[in-house]
Design an enzyme around this catalytic site. Structure first.
Site, PDB file in Angstrom:
ATOM      1  N   ASP A  22       0.864  -1.171   0.000  1.00 16.47           N
ATOM      2  CA  ASP A  22       0.000   0.000   0.000  1.00 16.47           C
ATOM      3  C   ASP A  22       0.908   1.230   0.000  1.00 16.47           C
ATOM      4  OD1 ASP A  22      -2.301   1.713   0.542  1.00 16.47           O
ATOM      5  OD2 ASP A  22      -1.419   1.866   2.556  1.00 16.47           O
ATOM      6  N   ASP A  38      -0.074   5.162   0.733  1.00 21.36           N
ATOM      7  CA  ASP A  38      -0.277   6.188   1.770  1.00 21.36           C
ATOM      8  C   ASP A  38      -0.419   5.561   3.156  1.00 21.36           C
ATOM      9  OD1 ASP A  38      -0.279   8.123  -0.277  1.00 21.36           O
ATOM     10  OD2 ASP A  38      -2.427   7.863  -0.607  1.00 21.36           O
TER      11      ASP A  38
HETATM   12 MG   LIG Z   1      -2.849   3.280   3.328  1.00 27.77          MG
END
Ligand SMILES: [Mg+2]
Ligand SMILES: [Zn+2]
Length: 191
Positions: A13, A15
């Protein structure tokens, strides 16, 4: 790593996992690596994994920034990673949102995590063996996407992770950050 079953990947992932969570981040000036993130990516590459970023970007759907801005940011990340000998093999983004999207971006897509569409696309594109691959993320949605794709999963406590820890199944590995997650993955590889 390669075998008759395909290559192994670590899906990351973006952010809150690679970079410090800032709502609707899209400018390079605001991009800030989570401490140890670039080193973690370098370690995973050195261990033979493909590194594939899978990121929900509903800011595109909402009209806050466009897909070109996301690609520009990723080129900046590539440049930053190169300075420490790290790299990302591929980026997949979901620009959709089922309710808040504008025009064609408002859709019940198959790529928005917790659905596994980005992981399945990457597996088809790059020849990845999902059952020997991992996802690392800061939200339960990342873990759910990984489980749906048949991957091993790690939740990190950076970003939203500390707040989401109670939402993931008890057998999911939880690490303080992406560097600890990379160490755990590489240790698992050698055990
Ligand atoms: Mg995230
Ligand atoms: Zn999507």
């Amino acid at each position: 790593m390669t075998s008759e079953k395909g290559r192994t990947a670590v899906f990351l992932d973006r952010d809150g996992t690679i970079n410090v969570e800032k709502e609707y981040l899209h400018r390079a000036e605001e991009f800030e690596f989570v401490p140890g993130a670039s080193e973690a990516i370098r370690l995973l590459k050195e261990a033979g994994f493909l590194v594939v970023v899978v990121t929900n970007q509903s800011g595109v759907a909402r009209g806050y920034y466009d897909e070109a801005a996301v690609h520009r940011l990723h080129r900046f990340v590539d440049q930053e990673l190169a300075t420490v000998g790290a790299s990302v093999d591929a980026y997949y983004l979901c620009p959709h949102h089922p309710h808040h999207g504008i025009g064609p971006y408002r859709t019940e897509c198959a790529c928005r995590k917790p659905l596994p569409g980005m992981l399945l696309s990457a597996a088809a594109d790059l020849g990845i063996d999902l059952s020997r691959s991992w996802i690392v993320g800061d939200k339960a949605a990342d873990v759910e996407a990984g489980l749906a794709a048949g991957c091993r999963t790690i939740l990190v406590r950076t970003g939203y992770g500390a707040a989401e820890e109670h939402l993931v199944p008890p057998d999911v590995t939880v690490c303080d950050d992406i560097f600890a997650a990379a160490r755990a993955i590489i240790t698992h590889l050698r055990s």
